[in-house]
Design an enzyme around this catalytic site. Sequence first.
Site, PDB file in Angstrom:
ATOM      1  N   GLU A 141      -1.245  -5.726  19.616  1.00 15.96           N
ATOM      2  CA  GLU A 141      -2.162  -6.521  19.925  1.00 15.96           C
ATOM      3  C   GLU A 141      -1.861  -8.099  20.416  1.00 15.96           C
ATOM      4  O   GLU A 141      -2.383  -8.522  21.421  1.00 15.96           O
ATOM      5  CB  GLU A 141      -3.401  -6.264  18.866  1.00 15.96           C
ATOM      6  CG  GLU A 141      -4.665  -7.008  19.359  1.00 15.96           C
ATOM      7  CD  GLU A 141      -5.825  -6.711  18.279  1.00 15.96           C
ATOM      8  OE1 GLU A 141      -6.970  -6.395  18.924  1.00 15.96           O
ATOM      9  OE2 GLU A 141      -5.595  -7.081  17.106  1.00 15.96           O
ATOM     10  N   HIS A 197      12.738  14.709   9.846  1.00 17.13           N
ATOM     11  CA  HIS A 197      12.525  16.201  10.299  1.00 17.13           C
ATOM     12  C   HIS A 197      11.341  16.241  11.243  1.00 17.13           C
ATOM     13  O   HIS A 197      10.982  17.095  11.642  1.00 17.13           O
ATOM     14  CB  HIS A 197      12.391  16.890   9.118  1.00 17.13           C
ATOM     15  CG  HIS A 197      13.307  17.069   7.838  1.00 17.13           C
ATOM     16  ND1 HIS A 197      14.635  17.935   8.090  1.00 17.13           N
ATOM     17  CD2 HIS A 197      13.356  16.560   6.691  1.00 17.13           C
ATOM     18  CE1 HIS A 197      15.255  17.660   6.983  1.00 17.13           C
ATOM     19  NE2 HIS A 197      14.701  16.962   6.048  1.00 17.13           N
ATOM     20  N   LYS A 228     -15.022  -3.122  24.219  1.00 12.57           N
ATOM     21  CA  LYS A 228     -16.222  -3.476  23.322  1.00 12.57           C
ATOM     22  C   LYS A 228     -17.392  -3.687  24.113  1.00 12.57           C
ATOM     23  O   LYS A 228     -18.344  -3.109  24.098  1.00 12.57           O
ATOM     24  CB  LYS A 228     -16.151  -4.487  22.433  1.00 12.57           C
ATOM     25  CG  LYS A 228     -15.000  -4.166  21.297  1.00 12.57           C
ATOM     26  CD  LYS A 228     -14.895  -5.600  20.589  1.00 12.57           C
ATOM     27  CE  LYS A 228     -13.668  -5.075  19.477  1.00 12.57           C
ATOM     28  NZ  LYS A 228     -13.603  -6.167  18.497  1.00 12.57           N
TER      29      LYS A 228
END
Length: 265
Positions: A74, A105, A229
């Site tokens: 960010e 793994h 937003k």
Amino acid sequence: MIAIGPERFREMLDGFHLVDEHFRTADPEHNVPLLLGLLGVWYGAFFDAQSHAVLPYSHYLSKFTAYLQQLDMESNGKSVDREGQPVRWQTGPVVWGTPGTNGQHAYYQLIHQGTKVIPADLIGFARPVAELEPDLAAQHDLLMANLFAQGQALAFGKTPEEVAAEGVPAELVPHKTFKGNHPTTTVLAEELTPSVLGQLIAMYEHKVFVQGAIWNIDSFDQWGVELGKVLAKKIEPVLVEGVGGESLDSSTGALAARYRTLRGR
């Protein structure tokens, strides 16, 4: 503070301050956040590293890498410099990783033998957290042995000659060869305490600042986040009330219409 109490919380703040002062006063050749920032710039600019793995060998740091994603991506996910001009170099990497041996793994295969350069930070502790000592001492030694082994394998690999000397059939030698020379940084602390957690956070905070300064970008704005937003506020009435859909682009409008159908509206 609610989880660990005010005294331990102050210890974490003291850890922040310790690294703040180190970053402010240490010589460049011994300045840890500065060196980490320079290494990240080096790997991205000259080795085309697109991502950075943070691999803590502690269950208690299971959310630490996710925090660093917010901090790094960010802050330095920018393509325009401080003067408003397009940057001419690579900026912030994709930050990812999970704790302990689980990743060994999952995606370590790609780091060891894949085609991508992925710098990695291995984070470990000499002792388990106090509440687990001595019950898990042996398991902790094994955990740390895995951390050191991964660092060794990534650094030095395994040559075809070494593989062949083990009696591996010739056709399998290329598949069991590890080229090594993968960039890693090992961070080893005595124990995971509130102070050490604060130090780790501050170390990465200052690293991100160093890189933003070198790239001449503003690490402290997040306009890209704000755009989503703002658009969400325009889309919500379309989903709930079915009004304003004509203002959406065709793709988003079609998705909104499909959503309303699935919701029975």
